[in-house]
Scaffold this motif. Structure first.
Motif: not given
Length: 144
Positions: A74-82, A119-122
């Motif tokens: 989700d968007a929240e996880t994507q913000e923390k991923i780095f 859906v997945g990740t790119r």
């Protein structure tokens, strides 16, 4: 595009292998039951109009896209991923995306993530053809 049609990029081979391996491990971990992993390379020319959205210097790049059909984020996880200490794994393995990001940044490239839950990740990596920094020579591929 076929690999033989790809432009050559001057990189630290060990570091780029580490980035790709990292992305493959993340994809594998995101597909606990089954799924597909795709890797694609394309030649890309960024013009002045691409600079604001991609934060790149205009010029020739090779784009590497790693796509999985895993659980997605989700968007929240994507913000923390780095974040260097962030992981979605209870056993603390994987990700290391902050390191992957740093390596690509050191190569004057970009690393972007596009993901949707279920859906997945790119992951889209761009690497420039021309290295303008003279200090870059110290990163040369040492194979002995």
């Amino acid at each position: 595009g076929h690999l033989k049609d790809s432009w050559p990029v001057e990189v630290d081979r060990g570091q780029i292998e580490q980035v790709l391996l990292n992305l493959f491990v993340n994809a594998w971990q995101a597909m606990p039951d089954e799924g597909d992993l795709y890797i694609q390379t394309n030649n890309k020319i960024f013009g002045k109009e691409d600079v604001p959205s991609y934060e790149v210097t205009p010029g020739k790049y090779v784009k590497i896209t790693v796509t999985d059909t895993g659980v997605g984020m989700d968007a929240e996880t994507q913000e923390k991923i780095f974040d260097p200490f962030f992981t979605t794994r209870s056993d603390g393995t994987g990700l290391g995306l902050s390191l992957a990001y740093k390596i690509i940044e050191d190569h004057r490239g970009t690393l972007r993530i596009d993901s949707q839950p279920g859906v997945g990740t790119r992951v889209i990596v761009t690497l420039p053809l021309e290295q303008t920094d003279t200090a870059y020579a110290s990163f040369a591929d040492h194979r002995g």
